[in-house]
Scaffold this active site. Structure first.
Site, short mmCIF file in Angstrom:
data_model
loop_
_atom_site.label_atom_id
_atom_site.label_comp_id
_atom_site.label_asym_id
_atom_site.label_seq_id
_atom_site.Cartn_x
_atom_site.Cartn_y
_atom_site.Cartn_z
CB CYS A 2 -0.95 0.08 1.17
SG CYS A 2 -2.15 -1.25 1.21
CE LYS A 586 11.47 -2.48 -4.56
NZ LYS A 586 12.25 -3.43 -5.36
O1 M6R Z 1 12.54 -5.58 0.94
P1 M6R Z 1 13.07 -6.97 1.12
O2 M6R Z 1 14.37 -7.19 0.47
O3 M6R Z 1 13.07 -7.40 2.55
O4 M6R Z 1 12.00 -7.89 0.38
C1 M6R Z 1 12.10 -9.28 0.46
C2 M6R Z 1 11.27 -9.93 -0.62
O5 M6R Z 1 9.92 -9.62 -0.45
C3 M6R Z 1 11.71 -9.51 -2.02
O6 M6R Z 1 13.05 -9.81 -2.25
C4 M6R Z 1 10.85 -10.19 -3.08
O7 M6R Z 1 11.18 -11.55 -3.16
C5 M6R Z 1 10.97 -9.51 -4.42
N1 M6R Z 1 9.77 -9.75 -5.14
C6 M6R Z 1 12.18 -9.96 -5.20
O8 M6R Z 1 12.22 -9.54 -6.50
#
Ligand code: M6R
Length: 591
Positions: A2, A586
Site C-alpha cells: 500500500c 514491493k
Molecule cells: O525488501 P526486502 O528485500 O526485505 O524484500 C524481500 C522480498 O519480499 C523480495 O526480495 C521479493 O522476493 C521480491 N519480489 C524480489 O524480486
C-alpha cells in the site's frame, strides 16, 4: 504494501491532481485499487474518487483544493472492489482515512461500532479506524481522537487522516513507513510511504519513527510523540539523491533502468561501509555463530553469503526469515545475525531480527532503502545505497547486497583490499559485457521461450543461490514457471521433469564444480533437454551459450544478470508489466 500520498498547501490549487501524480510513483507498493480524497476550496464536503484496478493512465476531475490524500492498495482484508478501495469515511463524512498495514483487532471494534449504529460500506479493516475516530471525537479534539484510536490498533500500521473541519492531515506510524517532505520555498508539505512520490518537489525530509505522529495544516507541520501526546522537535534531513533516480531516464521500464544501473551501483557499494564492516568483522571474531536471514531475493543473497563465508573459512547458517522463529532460541550473545532486506520493512525479517535481538544477538542490517524500521533496530547498518529501487522485483539492491556480503567475508579473511579490487574490476567488466550484442542474443532466446510452460535452472556451489535468484526473476517478471535445482539434486528425482526440448539453463563458473555441473548438463541432455549454458566457457554439453565474464567467485553476478534480463524481456513478450507483476508488492509489511 500500500502506498500513501498527501499534499497540504498545494501551490497549484489542484491538490487531487498532485496526489494522483504522486500515487503513480508509489504504485509499486500495491496496484489492486487506488483512491483520492480532497477538501474542495469552496466546500466543507469531502469529495472522493476511488476505483479497483491500476492507477495507470487514470485522470481525475476532482475539484480544486489545496489539501488532498490518496492511496494505492495491496488488498489484505476485503476483495479488490471499488468499495474496498481507500479512503474510507466516517458516517458523517467529516474525515477520511487511508491505511497501510493490518489492524489485527478490527473485528472486535467493528462489532462494537455496529452496535452503536455505525454503518459500514466496505469489508476492510481500515474502515473501523474512521468510525472509531468518529466515536472519540465526541469527547475530545480530533488530533487526540486520532492518536488514541491509533494506539488502540494492534499490528503494524501507518494511517493518514484528512479532517475537513481542521483542514489538516494527521498521520501516525507504528511499523509501516511514513516520510514527510517539506518544500520550504513554496510552503508546501507532502506525506508519503516513500520519497519518490514527492522527490521532484523537495529533498528535505523527515522519516517518522514508530510511535510518532505528524499534524500538517496550512500553517505548518508538528511532530508528536504518540505515547505522551506531546509535541516534539522535528529535525529534517536533506537527501542527496538525484532527481533521475526516481525517474525512468529514457528506459521503457524502471526494471530495465535498474538492471543497467548495476554497472555503477555495484562499484559504488564497494566504496561504502569501510568502518562498519570492520565493526562487524570484530563482532564476528568475538562471537561464535553467524546467522543470515532474508525473504525472497534477499534470502538467496543470504544463501550466497553462506557460501562466501565458507570460502573465507567461517561457518554460518541461513534461514528464510519467515522460517526463522523455530530456531531463534539458538541465538544468544555470541550470535551475529545479518538481516538482508531491500526495503528494511519486510515484516518477517523485522520479526526475526527483533527476536534475535531479544535473545541477545548482535544484529546487522544490509539494506538499500534509508530510514527503514530495520535500520533503527539493529546494531550496525551496512547501507548499499543504490538509490530508490522502484520496480517491484529486486535487481540492483540484490547485487549491491551480494557485493557487500562478499566484501564482508573477504574482510573476515583479512583480504579487504583484494576484495575491493575484485568488486571494482567486476563493475568495469560488467559495463563492457552488458552491450547490444548480449541483449540481442537474449531477445532471440526469449522469442524461442515465449510459449514454454516450464524452464529449469541448475547450478552448484555459488551458482545454486544464483540459479534460485535467476528462476525467481523469470517467475516474478514473466509468470513463466521457472524452477531452480541444485545440480547434484537432479538424479534424486527431479530429472523426471525433463522431456524432449525442455529448456534447461545451466549456470556455471570456472571453478572446482565445473565438471560436476557439466555432468549434470549431460544428464539433462541425454533426456532430450535443450541446454542453454550461462557460463564463461563453451562446452559440448551446451546447445547454446550465453557467455558471462570469467571472474572467479564473482562470476555469479553476470550469471544472475542474465536471469534478470531474460525475466524482463520474457515479461514484455508475455504481456506482463515488468515493473508491477501481478499480486506482488514491493515491500511486504504483513506477516
Ligand atoms: O525488501 P526486502 O528485500 O526485505 O524484500 C524481500 C522480498 O519480499 C523480495 O526480495 C521479493 O522476493 C521480491 N519480489 C524480489 O524480486
Amino acid at each position: 504494501m500500500c502506498g500513501i500520498f498527501a499534499v497540504v498547501n498545494d501551490k497549484t490549487n489542484y491538490a487531487a491532481q498532485t496526489v494522483l501524480a504522486g500515487l503513480k510513483k508509489l504504485e509499486y507498493r500495491g496496484y489492486d485499487s487506488w483512491g483520492i480524497v480532497i477538501k474542495p476550496l469552496k466546500s466543507d464536503t469531502l469529495r472522493v474518487k476511488k476505483h479497483a484496478g491500476k492507477i495507470g493512465q487514470a485522470k481525475t476531475s476532482l475539484p480544486q483544493g489545496t489539501i488532498a490524500l490518496g492511496h494505492t492498495r495491496w488488498a489484505t482484508h476485503g476483495g479488490v472492489t471499488d468499495e474496498n478501495a481507500h479512503p474510507h469515511l466516517d458516517c458523517q463524512k467529516q474525515l477520511a482515512v487511508i491505511h497501510n498495514g493490518i489492524v489485527e483487532n478490527y473485528l472486535e471494534f467493528k462489532e462494537e461500532l455496529i452496535k452503536k449504529g455505525h454503518k459500514f460500506s466496505s469489508e476492510t479493516d481500515t474502515e473501523v479506524i474512521a468510525h472509531l475516530i468518529e466515536e472519540k471525537i465526541k469527547n475530545k479534539p480530533t488530533t487526540h481522537a486520532v492518536f488514541e484510536t491509533f494506539k488502540a490498533l494492534s499490528g503494524s500500521n501507518a494511517i493518514a487522516v484528512l479532517d475537513t473541519k481542521l483542514e489538516a492531515i494527521i498521520a501516525c506510524r507504528n511499523g509501516s513507513p511514513i516520510v514527510v517532505g517539506i518544500d520550504k520555498k513554496n510552503h508546501q508539505y507532502f506525506l508519503g510511504s516513500d520519497v519518490p512520490a514527492f522527490f521532484k518537489y523537495t529533498n528535505c525530509v523527515y522519516f517518522l519513527n514508530d510511535g510518532e505522529s505528524v499534524v500538517i495544516n496550512k500553517h505548518g507541520i508538528k511532530l508528536f510523540d504518540l505515547k505522551t501526546e506531546k509535541e516534539k522537535r522535528l529535525i529534517t534531513q536533506t537527501l542527496d539523491w538525484k532527481l533521475e533516480d526516481a525517474e525512468k531516464g529514457g528506459f521503457s521500464h524502471f526494471l530495465l533502468k535498474e538492471i543497467h544501473e548495476q554497472k555503477e551501483t555495484i562499484a559504488k557499494t564497494a566504496g561504502l561501509n569501510g568502518k562498519e564492516i570492520k565493526k562487524v568483522v570484530k563482532m564476528i571474531k568475538d562471537g561464535n555463530k553467524i546467522v543470515l536471514i532474508g525473504c525472497g531475493t534477499a534470502s538467496y543473497c543470504a544463501l550466497a553469503g553462506k557460501y562466501f563465508f565458507s570460502r573465507a573459512g567461517v561457518e554460518s547458517q541461513v534461514y528464510q526469515a519467515n522460517e526463522f522463529l523455530p530456531f531463534s532460541h539458538f541465538c544468544d550473545k555470541q550470535t551475529v545475525l545479518i538481516a538482508i532486506s531491500q526495503s528494511g520493512e519486510t515484516a518477517d525479517t523485522l520479526i526475526a531480527a527483533q527476536t534475535a535481538k531479544k535473545n541477545g544477538a548482535k544484529v546487522v542490517a544490509v539494506v538499500n532503502a534509508r530510514g527503514s524500521t530495520l535500520e533503527r533496530l539493529v546494531d550496525v547498518v551496512l547501507p548499499v545505497d543504490t538509490g530508490p529501487e522502484i520496480a517491484v522485483v529486486s535487481t540492483k539492491a540484490f547485487t549491491a547486497q551480494l557485493a557487500t556480503l562478499y566484501l564482508l567475508t573477504m574482510s573476515v579473511a583479512n583480504k579487504n583490499s583484494p576484495g575491493q579490487k575484485k568488486i571494482n574490476q567486476l563493475s568495469k567488466v560488467l559495463t563492457q559485457w552488458l552491450d547490444v550484442q548480449l541483449i540481442n542474443q537474449l531477445i532471440n532466446i526469449v522469442k524461442s521461450l515465449i510459449d514454454e510452460e516450464h524452464v529449469y535452472v541448475i547450478g552448484k556451489n555459488l551458482n545454486y543461490p544464483a540459479a534460485s535468484e535467476f528462476a525467481l526473476k523469470i517467475k516474478e517478471t514473466s509468470y513463466l514457471h521457472a524452477e531452480a535445482f541444485a545440480a547434484g539434486e537432479l538424479k534424486h528425482g527431479v530429472i523426471t521433469l525433463i522431456q524432449k526440448n525442455t529448456p534447461c539453463f545451466v549456470l556455471a563458473s570456472n571453478d572446482e564444480t565445473k565438471n560436476e555441473v557439466l555432468s549434470s548438463a549431460a544428464e539433462l541432455k541425454a533426456r532430450g533437454g535443450r541446454i542453454i549454458g550461462v557460463a564463461p566457457f563453451t562446452s559440448p554439453e551446451f546447445d547454446e551459450l550465453i557467455k558471462t565474464p570469467d571472474l572467479g567467485d564473482l562470476t555469479i553476478f553476470g550469471n544472475i544478470i542474465v536471469g534478470q534480463l531474460l525475466g524482463y524481456y520474457l515479461g514484455i513478450g508475455r504481456g506482463a508489466d515488468p515493473d508491477k507483476p501481478r499480486n506482488l508488492a514491493k515491500s511486504v509489511t504483513v506477516k
